[in-house]
Design a protein around this motif. Structure first.
Motif, PDB file in Angstrom:
ATOM      1  N   SER A  18       0.545  -1.317  -0.017  1.00  0.00           N
ATOM      2  CA  SER A  18       0.047   0.089  -0.170  1.00  0.00           C
ATOM      3  C   SER A  18       0.772   1.192   0.086  1.00  0.00           C
ATOM      4  O   SER A  18       0.445   2.435  -0.341  1.00  0.00           O
ATOM      5  CB  SER A  18      -0.989   0.170   1.323  1.00  0.00           C
ATOM      6  N   TYR A  23      -2.113   2.647  -3.898  1.00  0.00           N
ATOM      7  CA  TYR A  23      -2.848   1.676  -3.278  1.00  0.00           C
ATOM      8  C   TYR A  23      -3.145   1.715  -1.848  1.00  0.00           C
ATOM      9  O   TYR A  23      -3.937   1.122  -1.053  1.00  0.00           O
ATOM     10  CB  TYR A  23      -1.834   0.492  -3.199  1.00  0.00           C
ATOM     11  N   PHE A  24      -2.687   3.253  -1.380  1.00  0.00           N
ATOM     12  CA  PHE A  24      -3.026   3.347   0.143  1.00  0.00           C
ATOM     13  C   PHE A  24      -4.235   3.818   0.414  1.00  0.00           C
ATOM     14  O   PHE A  24      -5.139   2.906   1.445  1.00  0.00           O
ATOM     15  CB  PHE A  24      -2.154   4.742   0.547  1.00  0.00           C
ATOM     16  N   MET A  27      -6.289   0.342  -0.129  1.00  0.00           N
ATOM     17  CA  MET A  27      -6.370  -0.447   1.192  1.00  0.00           C
ATOM     18  C   MET A  27      -6.915   0.087   2.583  1.00  0.00           C
ATOM     19  O   MET A  27      -7.659  -0.742   3.167  1.00  0.00           O
ATOM     20  CB  MET A  27      -4.613  -0.540   1.773  1.00  0.00           C
ATOM     21  N   SER A  28      -7.034   1.554   2.705  1.00  0.00           N
ATOM     22  CA  SER A  28      -7.575   1.918   3.906  1.00  0.00           C
ATOM     23  C   SER A  28      -9.221   1.471   3.635  1.00  0.00           C
ATOM     24  O   SER A  28      -9.853   1.272   4.644  1.00  0.00           O
ATOM     25  CB  SER A  28      -7.558   3.390   3.940  1.00  0.00           C
TER      26      SER A  28
END
Length: 134
Positions: A18, A23-24, A27-28
């Motif tokens: 992530s 992607y962060f 992912m969250s």
């Protein structure tokens, strides 16, 4: 998985993935949806998961991203539960020590503001956050 070591290792890999590219946020989102669908996981493993993510990711970015998601959350009971868990971690965990220090810095007022409104879902959490900043 019942073994905390496996969970920690999986979170380490997830954090590395992530941290790359866009992607962060994804992912969250997925993590919060998983918690929404399985409240027992949030209660039993949520603190471990969030603390481990704070070790491997930017805790301020994680808290700001989650706060924005809580602000948009339609399920008020779930939002309340999330705020309680994240507030507990924010104010007590060694993994968020730097984040707590930033909150007391007057130059970081935007960080405080980004947490304050979503924290209104839990009055006790809001009060404790405000007291901490003072």
């Amino acid at each position: 998985h019942p073994d905390p070591e496996v969970v920690v290792a999986a979170l380490q890999v997830l954090a590395q993935i992530s941290a790359q590219g866009d992607y962060f946020g994804l992912m969250s989102q997925k993590l919060l949806r998983l918690f929404a669908e399985d409240r027992r996981m949030l209660e039993q493993r949520g603190r471990l998961i969030i603390r481990q993510l704070c070790v491997h990711l930017d805790a301020q970015k994680l808290f700001s991203t989650v706060a924005a998601a809580i602000d948009r959350e339609q399920d008020l009971e779930f939002a309340h539960q999330l705020v309680q868990v994240f507030n507990w971690i924010l104010l007590t965990s060694k993994e968020t020590r730097t984040l707590r220090e930033r909150l007391t810095n007057t130059e970081e007022a935007e960080l405080f503001k980004s947490l304050l409104i979503p924290w209104f879902h839990s009055p006790v959490s809001t009060l404790s956050l405000c007291l901490w900043v003072q």
